[in-house]
Design a protein around this motif. Structure first.
Motif, short mmCIF file in Angstrom:
data_model
loop_
_atom_site.label_atom_id
_atom_site.label_comp_id
_atom_site.label_asym_id
_atom_site.label_seq_id
_atom_site.Cartn_x
_atom_site.Cartn_y
_atom_site.Cartn_z
N TYR A 233 -10.63 0.17 13.05
CA TYR A 233 -11.00 -1.51 13.25
C TYR A 233 -10.89 -1.93 12.59
CZ TYR A 233 -15.01 1.74 15.01
OH TYR A 233 -15.73 2.30 16.01
N LEU A 234 -9.30 -1.50 11.97
CA LEU A 234 -7.99 -2.55 11.41
C LEU A 234 -6.78 -2.18 11.22
CD1 LEU A 234 -9.21 -2.02 7.27
CD2 LEU A 234 -9.39 -3.72 8.81
N GLU A 235 -5.94 -2.98 11.00
CA GLU A 235 -4.31 -3.47 11.60
C GLU A 235 -3.73 -2.42 10.01
OE1 GLU A 235 -1.86 -3.48 13.98
OE2 GLU A 235 -3.84 -4.10 15.49
N GLY A 236 -3.10 -1.57 10.87
CA GLY A 236 -2.31 -0.97 9.33
C GLY A 236 -0.85 -1.83 8.66
N GLU A 237 -0.80 -2.41 9.57
CA GLU A 237 0.16 -3.74 9.10
C GLU A 237 -0.52 -4.81 7.58
OE1 GLU A 237 4.31 -4.76 8.75
OE2 GLU A 237 3.20 -3.28 9.27
N SER A 238 -1.62 -5.11 7.94
CA SER A 238 -2.62 -6.18 7.14
C SER A 238 -2.77 -4.82 5.88
CB SER A 238 -3.98 -6.63 7.83
OG SER A 238 -4.39 -5.28 8.37
N ILE A 239 -2.78 -4.20 5.89
CA ILE A 239 -3.50 -2.88 4.66
C ILE A 239 -1.91 -2.75 3.67
CG2 ILE A 239 -3.92 -0.91 3.62
CD1 ILE A 239 -5.61 -0.92 6.50
N LEU A 240 -0.76 -2.46 4.35
CA LEU A 240 0.26 -2.53 3.91
C LEU A 240 0.91 -3.62 3.16
CD1 LEU A 240 3.17 -1.13 5.84
CD2 LEU A 240 3.66 -3.17 4.70
N LEU A 241 0.63 -4.76 4.21
CA LEU A 241 1.24 -5.90 2.84
C LEU A 241 0.07 -6.13 1.78
CD1 LEU A 241 1.47 -8.09 6.32
CD2 LEU A 241 3.72 -7.28 4.76
N LEU A 243 -1.14 -4.03 -0.16
CA LEU A 243 -1.36 -3.23 -0.92
C LEU A 243 0.44 -3.15 -1.30
CD1 LEU A 243 -2.54 0.06 0.51
CD2 LEU A 243 -3.67 -1.04 -1.18
N SER A 244 1.05 -3.62 -0.63
CA SER A 244 2.69 -4.05 -1.09
C SER A 244 2.07 -5.58 -2.29
CB SER A 244 3.53 -4.58 0.12
OG SER A 244 5.06 -4.41 -0.91
N TYR A 245 1.43 -5.75 -2.41
CA TYR A 245 1.69 -7.30 -2.80
C TYR A 245 0.80 -6.67 -4.20
CZ TYR A 245 -0.63 -11.98 -5.01
OH TYR A 245 -0.90 -13.10 -5.21
N LEU A 246 0.36 -5.71 -3.99
CA LEU A 246 0.06 -5.21 -5.56
C LEU A 246 0.26 -4.13 -6.03
CD1 LEU A 246 -4.12 -4.62 -3.52
CD2 LEU A 246 -3.30 -6.65 -5.46
N GLY A 247 1.80 -4.04 -5.70
CA GLY A 247 2.75 -2.89 -6.00
C GLY A 247 2.28 -1.73 -5.91
N ILE A 248 1.83 -0.99 -4.25
CA ILE A 248 1.75 -0.40 -4.00
C ILE A 248 2.63 0.00 -3.01
CG2 ILE A 248 -0.19 1.65 -2.94
CD1 ILE A 248 -2.47 -0.14 -5.02
#
Length: 320
Positions: A233-241, A243-248
């Motif tokens: 129930y989530l989009e992977g792209e939103s998770i990726l972005l 986490l990327s903002y958090l340095g992951i």
């Protein structure tokens, strides 16, 4: 690179053995370097069979056996999948290929330098690997060719690299890759255990703290540093972005095709529904990752998923 090695192997064998047959076999979950090469060869008149996989991404060996024809000249199956990490039954496939006098190419880009790889034991006639996967230079790869196997040239030019890859050899990159592989092999046994323990710890904590997730290929032998998690129930792209903002740094599906909007062909082949396949993230651990980084990642993934699910219409509909 690994892609060039795959192309030299597959196209070179097809060209060299065209008088013996025009049928080639591969799996449904190959890296684009193989998948798209096979599709391209199909446009040139080759008969191509894509073998399905089970829910863990393991090639159906019985269907592979059934697909073999008198005119089959090549089977190409990856050693381990680049998205979910499942390790394929290459040795069994190698025995089948040998029994039927068919050449076997193995894309071992994901495994060389990470787990023990012995081409002769696997039954591989050709095997591809890539330097950057074991911390060597980028843009350099290798192709093992068993003695006696004919590979026709696919690029014309001078006589460099046994006339298979004409052009000036990138000697510094070759030396760098060789040294990196030597170093990887020296610490491989210890590193495999360490990465597996970190991965298992990471997955167990995520499972405890986030509902409605699936660890892909969890029930089969996997690469020690690969974790593919479907967040429903989530989009992977939103998770990726987020986490990327958090340095992951993570990837949605394969890092080599993360700019594509289509659901991963690997996850779809495993029977994962398209809407859930879009919510899948691959976490890759390496020799330089620490327990502290894993703990930080766990905390941030939990926060990100909770935040995004509050905003998700799919999640809100599911939890009504």
């Amino acid at each position: 690179s690994g892609t060039e090695g795959d192309n030299i192997a597959v196209r070179g064998v097809v060209k060299a053995y065209k008088n013996r047959g025009n049928h080639i076999i591969t799996s449904a979950i190959e890296h684009p370097a193989i998948r798209n090469t096979y599709k391209d060869l199909a446009l040139d008149g080759m008969e191509v069979t894509f073998i399905p996989v089970d829910k863990n991404g393991i090639v159906d060996v019985e269907q592979l056996k059934a697909a073999i024809r008198p005119e089959t000249i090549l089977i190409s199956v990856m050693h381990a999948n680049n998205e979910v990490g499942s390790i394929e039954p290459i040795k069994e496939i190698g025995e089948i290929a040998k029994k039927n006098r068919i050449l076997l190419h193995v894309d071992a880009v994901q495994t060389v330098g990470k787990i023990p790889v012995y081409p002769k034991e696997l039954g591989a006639d050709l095997l591809t690997f890539s330097g950057h996967k074991f911390h060597g230079p980028k843009g350099i790869g290798g192709l093992y060719i068993r003695q006696g196997v004919r590979v026709a040239r696919t690029v014309t030019g001078g006589g460099q690299e046994k006339k298979l890859r004409p052009g000036t050899t990138n000697t510094p990159a070759v030396v760098g890759m060789a040294k990196a592989l030597e170093m990887a092999c020296e610490s491989m046994e210890v590193e495999m255990i360490r990465e597996s323990q970190l991965r298992d710890y990471f997955e167990s904590e995520i499972l405890k703290r986030i509902p409605e997730i699936v660890i892909n290929a969890k029930n089969v032998e996997r690469l020690p540093g690969t974790s593919s998690i479907t967040f429903k129930y989530l989009e992977g792209e939103s998770i990726l972005l987020s986490l990327s903002y958090l340095g992951i740094a993570v990837s949605s599906g394969s890092a080599c095709s993360s700019d594509e909007l289509q659901a991963s062909h690997v996850l779809l082949a495993m029977g994962i529904e398209p809407e859930f396949a879009h919510g899948t993230i691959r976490f890759s651990l390496g020799k330089y990752n620490t327990k502290e980084e894993i703990d930080y990642t766990i905390e941030q993934v939990v926060k990100v998923v909770e935040k995004l699910r509050i905003l998700s219409p799919l999640w809100n509909e599911y939890t009504k």
